[in-house]
Write a protein that holds these residues in place. Structure first.
Motif, PDB file in Angstrom:
ATOM      1  N   TYR A 121       1.381  -0.741   0.184  1.00 35.26           N
ATOM      2  CA  TYR A 121      -0.410   0.196  -0.045  1.00 35.26           C
ATOM      3  C   TYR A 121       0.665   1.033  -0.372  1.00 35.26           C
ATOM      4  CZ  TYR A 121      -2.839  -3.566   2.125  1.00 35.26           C
ATOM      5  OH  TYR A 121      -3.711  -4.580   2.395  1.00 35.26           O
ATOM      6  N   SER A 122       0.011   2.381  -0.215  1.00 37.27           N
ATOM      7  CA  SER A 122       0.827   3.590  -0.732  1.00 37.27           C
ATOM      8  C   SER A 122       1.183   4.020   1.133  1.00 37.27           C
ATOM      9  CB  SER A 122       0.074   4.599  -1.712  1.00 37.27           C
ATOM     10  OG  SER A 122      -0.082   4.423  -1.124  1.00 37.27           O
ATOM     11  N   PRO A 123       2.561   4.738   0.675  1.00 44.79           N
ATOM     12  CA  PRO A 123       2.437   5.251   2.384  1.00 44.79           C
ATOM     13  C   PRO A 123       1.312   6.767   2.915  1.00 44.79           C
ATOM     14  CG  PRO A 123       4.400   5.955   1.469  1.00 44.79           C
ATOM     15  CD  PRO A 123       3.134   5.259   0.590  1.00 44.79           C
ATOM     16  N   ARG A 124       0.616   7.032   1.824  1.00 42.50           N
ATOM     17  CA  ARG A 124      -0.848   7.488   2.234  1.00 42.50           C
ATOM     18  C   ARG A 124      -1.860   6.956   2.300  1.00 42.50           C
ATOM     19  NH1 ARG A 124      -1.026  11.950  -2.831  1.00 42.50           N
ATOM     20  NH2 ARG A 124       0.974  12.255  -1.956  1.00 42.50           N
ATOM     21  N   LEU A 125      -2.059   5.537   1.527  1.00 42.95           N
ATOM     22  CA  LEU A 125      -3.310   5.210   2.099  1.00 42.95           C
ATOM     23  C   LEU A 125      -3.416   3.894   3.770  1.00 42.95           C
ATOM     24  CD1 LEU A 125      -5.394   3.569   0.240  1.00 42.95           C
ATOM     25  CD2 LEU A 125      -4.403   1.606  -0.108  1.00 42.95           C
ATOM     26  N   LYS A 126      -1.973   4.271   4.082  1.00 38.33           N
ATOM     27  CA  LYS A 126      -1.389   3.643   5.261  1.00 38.33           C
ATOM     28  C   LYS A 126      -2.268   4.985   6.851  1.00 38.33           C
ATOM     29  CE  LYS A 126       2.776   0.372   4.751  1.00 38.33           C
ATOM     30  NZ  LYS A 126       3.851   0.263   4.957  1.00 38.33           N
ATOM     31  N   ILE A 127      -1.441   6.047   6.388  1.00 32.86           N
ATOM     32  CA  ILE A 127      -1.553   6.883   7.322  1.00 32.86           C
ATOM     33  C   ILE A 127      -3.373   6.851   7.082  1.00 32.86           C
ATOM     34  CG2 ILE A 127      -1.867   8.705   7.415  1.00 32.86           C
ATOM     35  CD1 ILE A 127       1.282   9.166   6.263  1.00 32.86           C
ATOM     36  N   ILE A 154      -6.664  14.148  14.434  1.00 37.34           N
ATOM     37  CA  ILE A 154      -5.661  14.049  15.141  1.00 37.34           C
ATOM     38  C   ILE A 154      -4.583  13.090  15.577  1.00 37.34           C
ATOM     39  CG2 ILE A 154      -4.729  13.622  17.244  1.00 37.34           C
ATOM     40  CD1 ILE A 154      -7.663  15.708  18.438  1.00 37.34           C
ATOM     41  N   SER A 155      -5.033  12.015  14.585  1.00 38.68           N
ATOM     42  CA  SER A 155      -3.997  10.506  14.395  1.00 38.68           C
ATOM     43  C   SER A 155      -3.344  10.613  12.888  1.00 38.68           C
ATOM     44  CB  SER A 155      -4.541   8.948  14.305  1.00 38.68           C
ATOM     45  OG  SER A 155      -5.844   9.552  14.647  1.00 38.68           O
ATOM     46  N   LEU A 156      -4.083  11.590  12.546  1.00 39.64           N
ATOM     47  CA  LEU A 156      -3.606  11.853  10.943  1.00 39.64           C
ATOM     48  C   LEU A 156      -2.313  12.264  11.361  1.00 39.64           C
ATOM     49  CD1 LEU A 156      -4.490  11.474   7.777  1.00 39.64           C
ATOM     50  CD2 LEU A 156      -5.620  13.000   8.372  1.00 39.64           C
ATOM     51  N   ILE A 157      -2.765  14.123  11.459  1.00 43.14           N
ATOM     52  CA  ILE A 157      -1.075  14.464  11.911  1.00 43.14           C
ATOM     53  C   ILE A 157       0.047  13.439  12.551  1.00 43.14           C
ATOM     54  CG2 ILE A 157      -0.268  16.562  13.211  1.00 43.14           C
ATOM     55  CD1 ILE A 157      -3.436  17.616  12.866  1.00 43.14           C
ATOM     56  N   VAL A 158      -0.778  13.394  13.498  1.00 51.15           N
ATOM     57  CA  VAL A 158       0.789  12.043  14.527  1.00 51.15           C
ATOM     58  C   VAL A 158       0.936  10.984  13.376  1.00 51.15           C
ATOM     59  CG1 VAL A 158       0.636  10.337  16.097  1.00 51.15           C
ATOM     60  CG2 VAL A 158      -0.568  12.121  16.853  1.00 51.15           C
ATOM     61  N   LEU A 159       0.157  10.581  12.502  1.00 48.53           N
ATOM     62  CA  LEU A 159       0.978   9.313  11.355  1.00 48.53           C
ATOM     63  C   LEU A 159       2.203  10.022  10.623  1.00 48.53           C
ATOM     64  CD1 LEU A 159      -1.696   6.647  10.851  1.00 48.53           C
ATOM     65  CD2 LEU A 159       0.483   5.851  12.492  1.00 48.53           C
ATOM     66  N   ILE A 160       1.431  11.404  10.355  1.00 51.31           N
ATOM     67  CA  ILE A 160       2.127  11.878   9.664  1.00 51.31           C
ATOM     68  C   ILE A 160       3.202  12.866   9.367  1.00 51.31           C
ATOM     69  CG2 ILE A 160       2.271  14.278   7.501  1.00 51.31           C
ATOM     70  CD1 ILE A 160      -0.969  14.105   7.013  1.00 51.31           C
ATOM     71  N   THR A 161       3.815  12.780  10.800  1.00 53.59           N
ATOM     72  CA  THR A 161       4.812  13.304  12.303  1.00 53.59           C
ATOM     73  C   THR A 161       5.352  12.322  11.606  1.00 53.59           C
ATOM     74  OG1 THR A 161       2.899  14.936  13.056  1.00 53.59           O
ATOM     75  CG2 THR A 161       4.947  14.990  13.589  1.00 53.59           C
ATOM     76  N   ILE A 162       5.159  11.586  12.098  1.00 55.20           N
ATOM     77  CA  ILE A 162       5.690   9.679  12.450  1.00 55.20           C
ATOM     78  C   ILE A 162       7.057   9.598  11.476  1.00 55.20           C
ATOM     79  CG2 ILE A 162       6.199   7.422  13.398  1.00 55.20           C
ATOM     80  CD1 ILE A 162       4.350   7.821  15.792  1.00 55.20           C
ATOM     81  N   ASN A 163       6.100  10.018  10.396  1.00 55.72           N
ATOM     82  CA  ASN A 163       6.417   9.312   9.080  1.00 55.72           C
ATOM     83  C   ASN A 163       7.503   9.826   8.658  1.00 55.72           C
ATOM     84  OD1 ASN A 163       5.652   6.681   8.205  1.00 55.72           O
ATOM     85  ND2 ASN A 163       4.514   7.924   6.019  1.00 55.72           N
ATOM     86  N   LYS A 164       7.302  11.537   9.043  1.00 58.01           N
ATOM     87  CA  LYS A 164       7.869  12.484   8.584  1.00 58.01           C
ATOM     88  C   LYS A 164       9.847  12.624   9.274  1.00 58.01           C
ATOM     89  CE  LYS A 164       6.354  15.859   5.594  1.00 58.01           C
ATOM     90  NZ  LYS A 164       5.896  14.533   4.391  1.00 58.01           N
ATOM     91  N   ILE A 165       9.237  11.996  10.456  1.00 59.16           N
ATOM     92  CA  ILE A 165      10.662  12.342  11.425  1.00 59.16           C
ATOM     93  C   ILE A 165      11.401  11.034  11.371  1.00 59.16           C
ATOM     94  CG2 ILE A 165       9.997  14.008  13.421  1.00 59.16           C
ATOM     95  CD1 ILE A 165       9.224  11.993  14.927  1.00 59.16           C
ATOM     96  N   ASP A 166      10.413   9.820  10.920  1.00 61.69           N
ATOM     97  CA  ASP A 166      11.410   8.718  10.632  1.00 61.69           C
ATOM     98  C   ASP A 166      12.891   8.967   9.471  1.00 61.69           C
ATOM     99  OD1 ASP A 166      11.007   5.870  11.363  1.00 61.69           O
ATOM    100  OD2 ASP A 166      10.379   5.375   9.713  1.00 61.69           O
ATOM    101  N   ARG A 167      12.698  10.019   9.043  1.00 62.99           N
ATOM    102  CA  ARG A 167      14.221  10.084   7.791  1.00 62.99           C
ATOM    103  C   ARG A 167      14.754  10.314   8.866  1.00 62.99           C
ATOM    104  NH1 ARG A 167      11.014  13.984   4.579  1.00 62.99           N
ATOM    105  NH2 ARG A 167       9.605  12.323   3.421  1.00 62.99           N
TER     106      ARG A 167
ATOM    107  N   LEU B  12     -13.764  -2.713  10.760  1.00 60.48           N
ATOM    108  CA  LEU B  12     -13.508  -1.701  10.874  1.00 60.48           C
ATOM    109  C   LEU B  12     -12.735  -0.966  11.329  1.00 60.48           C
ATOM    110  CD1 LEU B  12     -17.153   0.930   9.925  1.00 60.48           C
ATOM    111  CD2 LEU B  12     -15.299  -0.352   8.359  1.00 60.48           C
ATOM    112  N   SER B  13     -12.442  -1.264  12.577  1.00 56.70           N
ATOM    113  CA  SER B  13     -11.119  -0.645  13.537  1.00 56.70           C
ATOM    114  C   SER B  13     -10.114  -1.139  13.484  1.00 56.70           C
ATOM    115  CB  SER B  13     -11.240  -0.437  14.951  1.00 56.70           C
ATOM    116  OG  SER B  13     -10.421   0.110  15.703  1.00 56.70           O
ATOM    117  N   THR B  14     -10.542  -2.909  13.232  1.00 55.65           N
ATOM    118  CA  THR B  14      -9.267  -3.532  13.067  1.00 55.65           C
ATOM    119  C   THR B  14      -8.557  -3.758  11.216  1.00 55.65           C
ATOM    120  OG1 THR B  14     -10.515  -4.990  14.126  1.00 55.65           O
ATOM    121  CG2 THR B  14      -8.519  -6.040  12.897  1.00 55.65           C
ATOM    122  N   ILE B  15      -9.737  -2.892   9.957  1.00 60.46           N
ATOM    123  CA  ILE B  15      -8.824  -3.707   8.803  1.00 60.46           C
ATOM    124  C   ILE B  15      -8.183  -1.971   8.930  1.00 60.46           C
ATOM    125  CG2 ILE B  15      -9.907  -2.618   6.866  1.00 60.46           C
ATOM    126  CD1 ILE B  15     -12.441  -4.566   6.801  1.00 60.46           C
ATOM    127  N   GLY B  16      -8.387  -1.009   9.420  1.00 59.39           N
ATOM    128  CA  GLY B  16      -7.432  -0.443   9.189  1.00 59.39           C
ATOM    129  C   GLY B  16      -6.336  -0.288   9.641  1.00 59.39           C
TER     130      GLY B  16
END
Lengths: 259, 145
Positions: A121-127, A154-167, B12-16
């Motif tokens: 999956y693309s990183p965007r889809l994962k986030i 909020i979790s969108l922002i958290v996951l994006i930040t973590i992806n960014k600082i992973d570098r 849905l949560s688990t799929i995520g």
């Protein structure tokens, strides 16, 4: 003479192939026994290799095999583990195919390198889906629709930040700490401005993408298989990830409750 | 009715989480089912026994056994199904409430919540240990015959 040299090279290639397969599996979060098993199976499937053994820990792989009375040993160090369960499955299938066919080792190595490049999956889809998981989790905990929306953002922002600082190749501890800090800080703000309604549910939901679920599961499965060193080190990873999250949340709550 | 809603939300949560951990595309739905059934076990038992610890224990067993069965049937590594199903059971809420009590200097609640969190983590461990060793011993028995 040439023929035996060729065969010797083939044995060396086999060793390289098996460690590469093991490395891909270990890097993407496979259990220790599965990695050891795969390496041994691949090594023993060919020619006149009678003895092959692998010792795997979460941070390195040691393999040795005996070919024609000569011992060959290979050691690789594995760093920064990322979770990609699809690759484990692909290497698993590959090893089954390799063992049951007469595939040349060069072709096998090329195939493994290809598997290593696949992005399921693309990183965007994962986030996007990772934050969806957190948002639905907040509903499971009795959140309202507004809580759902703010947890999602909020979790969108958290996951994006973590992806960014992973570098910057910081440790998992710092990553989790920063993630939890951002999650609780934004949750406090969203309840302050009246967008979210239950602060605790939003915080619980948004830290859910950080909790060490993989480390816990693998630590236990390793310990049961008798790989105590791997079990202990993965257990340590789980405990410290949890502590980092707790510190991050506590840090923000402390400021919030004082001020 | 509320059980059905919980089932859907947990699915849905688990799929995520499954996509976050990048599991094979064909297994997404199955891992969602594993996670949803695990959560429903947790939900029902936590209502009836009023104990999060034992509810988590049984939910982890359900996730573990279903994961092992699916792994055997579809010939995939068991972790593909177990990991997304376990994540919703991890006591993130317990961690949060312990920390909240600690920073507000309510040490009695902190100890209370902290021990509960610890025991929930232990219950997950026990559940996975039991289901995994069960499947291992069945595999060994079949090997012998």
């Amino acid at each position: 003479m040439d023929k035996s040299d060729n065969k010797r090279k083939e044995a060396k290639n086999l060793l390289l192939l098996s460690t590469l397969a093991g490395k891909i599996m270990l890097k993407n979060g496979a259990e220790t026994y599965r990695v050891e098993d795969t390496i041994e199976r691949i090594c023993k499937s060919r020619m006149n290799i009678k003895y092959a053994d692998a010792f795997v820990t979460p941070t390195g792989i040691f393999v040795s095999l005996e070919y024609d009375g000569e011992m060959m040993t290979y050691l690789i160090r594995v760093k920064n583990i990322k979770i990609d369960l699809n690759k484990i499955d692909l290497v698993n299938q590959f090893s089954r195919e390799f063992v049951n066919s007469n595939m040349p080792t060069d072709e096998g190595i090329a195939k493994l390198k290809e598997i290593n490049k696949i992005k399921n999956y693309s990183p965007r889809l994962k986030i996007l889906f990772g934050s969806m998981a957190c948002a639905f989790f907040s509903l499971l905990f009795g959140g309202t629709f507004l809580d759902f929306l703010s947890t999602y953002m909020i979790s969108l922002i958290v996951l994006i930040t973590i992806n960014k600082i992973d570098r910057f190749k910081m440790t998992f501890f710092v990553n989790n700490f920063i993630g939890a800090t951002i999650a609780s800080f934004l949750s406090v703000i969203s309840t302050k401005i009246g967008f979210g309604q239950n602060m605790d549910i939003i915080i619980i939901g948004s830290i859910m993408s950080l909790v060490p679920g993989v480390a816990i599961t693998n630590a236990l499965r390793d310990t049961i298989s008798g790989d105590f060193i791997s079990g202990l080190s993965r257990g340590m990873e789980a405990i410290f990830s949890a502590l980092a999250i707790a510190f991050g949340v506590g840090f923000v709550l402390n400021i919030y409750l004082r001020g | 009715m509320s059980i059905l809603i919980q089932l859907l939300l947990a699915f849905l949560s688990t799929i995520g989480f499954a996509i976050l951990f990048s599991i094979p595309k064909k297994s997404i739905c199955k891992s969602g089912i594993v996670g949803a059934l695990g959560w429903i076990t947790f939900y029902i038992i936590s209502i009836h026994l009023n104990s999060y610890t034992s509810a988590t224990f049984f939910a982890a067993i359900v996730v573990g056994i279903l994961g092992e069965l699916m792994a055997r049937y579809y010939k995939k590594p068991a972790t593909v199904y177990i990991i997304p199903g376990i994540v919703p059971l991890v006591p993130g809420a317990g961690m949060y409430y312990t920390m909240l009590a600690l920073v507000s200097k309510d040490f009695y609640t902190a100890i209370n919540k902290g021990t509960e969190t610890f025991f929930i983590a232990a219950a997950i461990s026990l559940g996975i240990i039991i289901s995994t060793s069960l499947s291992r011993s069945i595999k060994r028995m079949k090997h012998k015959n």
